[in-house]
Write a protein that holds these residues in place. Structure first.
Motif, short mmCIF file in Angstrom:
data_model
loop_
_atom_site.label_atom_id
_atom_site.label_comp_id
_atom_site.label_asym_id
_atom_site.label_seq_id
_atom_site.Cartn_x
_atom_site.Cartn_y
_atom_site.Cartn_z
N THR A 21 0.82 -1.23 0.00
CA THR A 21 0.00 0.00 0.00
C THR A 21 0.84 1.27 0.00
OG1 THR A 21 -0.14 0.01 2.42
CG2 THR A 21 -1.86 -1.18 1.23
N THR A 73 -2.08 2.38 -9.64
CA THR A 73 -3.20 1.56 -10.12
C THR A 73 -4.52 2.02 -9.54
OG1 THR A 73 -2.80 -0.05 -8.34
CG2 THR A 73 -1.73 -0.46 -10.47
N ASN A 126 -6.59 0.61 -7.59
CA ASN A 126 -7.68 -0.37 -7.49
C ASN A 126 -7.65 -1.16 -6.18
OD1 ASN A 126 -5.43 -1.92 -7.92
ND2 ASN A 126 -6.09 -2.76 -9.90
N ASN A 127 -6.83 -0.68 -5.22
CA ASN A 127 -6.79 -1.28 -3.89
C ASN A 127 -6.50 -2.78 -3.94
OD1 ASN A 127 -6.97 -1.01 -1.03
ND2 ASN A 127 -9.04 -1.89 -1.06
N SER A 128 -5.50 -3.15 -4.75
CA SER A 128 -5.14 -4.56 -4.89
C SER A 128 -3.63 -4.72 -4.92
CB SER A 128 -5.76 -5.16 -6.16
OG SER A 128 -5.23 -4.53 -7.30
N CYS A 139 -1.50 -14.01 -4.69
CA CYS A 139 -2.66 -14.91 -4.54
C CYS A 139 -2.23 -16.31 -4.13
CB CYS A 139 -3.43 -14.99 -5.86
SG CYS A 139 -4.25 -13.45 -6.32
N CYS A 149 -8.68 -15.48 -7.97
CA CYS A 149 -8.17 -14.40 -7.14
C CYS A 149 -7.84 -13.17 -7.98
CB CYS A 149 -6.93 -14.88 -6.38
SG CYS A 149 -6.10 -13.60 -5.43
N THR A 150 -8.23 -12.01 -7.50
CA THR A 150 -7.96 -10.75 -8.20
C THR A 150 -6.92 -9.90 -7.49
OG1 THR A 150 -9.75 -9.62 -7.01
CG2 THR A 150 -10.31 -10.70 -9.11
N HIS A 164 -7.41 -8.31 -4.74
CA HIS A 164 -8.07 -7.19 -4.05
C HIS A 164 -7.93 -7.36 -2.54
CE1 HIS A 164 -11.02 -4.03 -3.25
NE2 HIS A 164 -10.88 -3.70 -4.54
N LEU A 165 -7.63 -6.24 -1.87
CA LEU A 165 -7.39 -6.29 -0.43
C LEU A 165 -8.66 -6.55 0.38
CD1 LEU A 165 -4.75 -3.43 0.04
CD2 LEU A 165 -4.40 -5.90 0.00
N ASP A 166 -9.80 -6.47 -0.24
CA ASP A 166 -11.04 -6.80 0.47
C ASP A 166 -11.24 -8.30 0.58
OD1 ASP A 166 -11.62 -4.14 0.79
OD2 ASP A 166 -12.87 -4.00 -1.02
N GLN A 167 -10.38 -9.07 -0.07
CA GLN A 167 -10.49 -10.53 -0.06
C GLN A 167 -9.18 -11.15 0.44
OE1 GLN A 167 -11.44 -10.93 -4.24
NE2 GLN A 167 -13.64 -11.12 -3.81
#
Length: 247
Positions: free
Chosen positions: A153, A161, A163-165, A171, A178-179, A181-184
């Motif tokens: 981060t 980017t 996109n918060n990933s 992954c 898996c993308t 993304h930090l929400d996952q």
């Protein structure tokens, strides 16, 4: 003639041990070098490979010794025993030196990794050579970031980017969709790469040090056996017969 028979058996045993030891040391040296080459971007001190180089050099010398039959031309000669003892002593000193250097560089691994990993990760853009190195590291060690995944981060790539990933190399292998993304977070490897790399490299060095120590102990007892045999020859009450003439 018993001492000559003992000497002959000693050389035959040393022939076999030299060949086996050469093969074992060559494997260990190549294994250490190959491991370091895979992660050399994260190591500042290239002399960390010196113990492995010494191991391979010792293996070559031992292979030559085994190939020529442990100085077969000097058999049944006090000079031959002296030369053979000198060769073993040189190999023993080389192995001890490699062991000491391995111990030193084992402690320096942590400093090297911490000092370079941040700069390599900071150059990540997903396209350049540093990016390929970082992705390879994260995929092989199942890690993400330097200390943990949150290190991404603060990188320029993350901010660009928007996109918060994190990179897809973070992954987990069992997560096919898996993308990054930090929400996952459950789909990501969250442990940092610095700790994993330090542990892996130190384990490789420790393994090499144990092998070197084992062979050094064998060489030490080999020198003792040659010394004992030499003393027995000097204490014997007769001289060996060479070509029908007393020496």
């Amino acid at each position: 003639m018993g001492s000559l028979h003992d000497q002959s058996k000693l050389y035959d045993a040393q022939d076999l041990r030299a060949g086996a030891a050469a093969a074992g040391l060559s494997y260990v040296g190549a294994y250490v070098i190959n491991t370091y080459k895979s992660y050399d971007n994260f190591l500042q001190d290239k002399y960390a490979l010196l113990p492995a180089v010494i191991i391979i050099c010792v293996a070559v010398v031992m292979f030559i010794i085994g190939l020529i039959g442990c100085c077969a031309t000097f058999r049944e000669s006090r000079v031959g025993l002296g030369v053979f003892l000198a060769i073993i002593l040189i190999i023993f000193i080389a192995e001890v030196s490699a062991f000491v250097l391995g111990f030193v560089y084992r402690e320096k691994v942590k400093t090297d990794v911490q000092g370079t990993m941040h700069s390599v990760f900071e150059k990540y853009d997903g396209k350049n050579s540093e990016s390929a190195v970082v992705d390879y590291l994260q995929e092989q060690l199942h890690c993400c970031g330097v200390k943990n995944y949150s290190d991404w981060t603060t990188t320029q790539w993350f901010n660009s980017t928007g996109n918060n990933s994190v990179p897809l190399s973070c992954c987990r292998q069992d997560m096919k969709n898996c993308t990054g993304h930090l929400d996952q977070l459950q789909e990501l490897n969250t442990r940092g790469c610095a700790e994993e790399l330090e542990s892996g490299l130190q384990s490789v060095i420790s393994y090499a040090m144990l092998v070197i120590l084992g062979f050094a102990i064998v060489k030490f007892f080999g020198m003792l056996s040659v010394c004992v045999l030499t003393c027995k020859r000097e204490d014997s009450g007769y001289q060996p017969l060479y070509s029908g003439v007393f020496a």
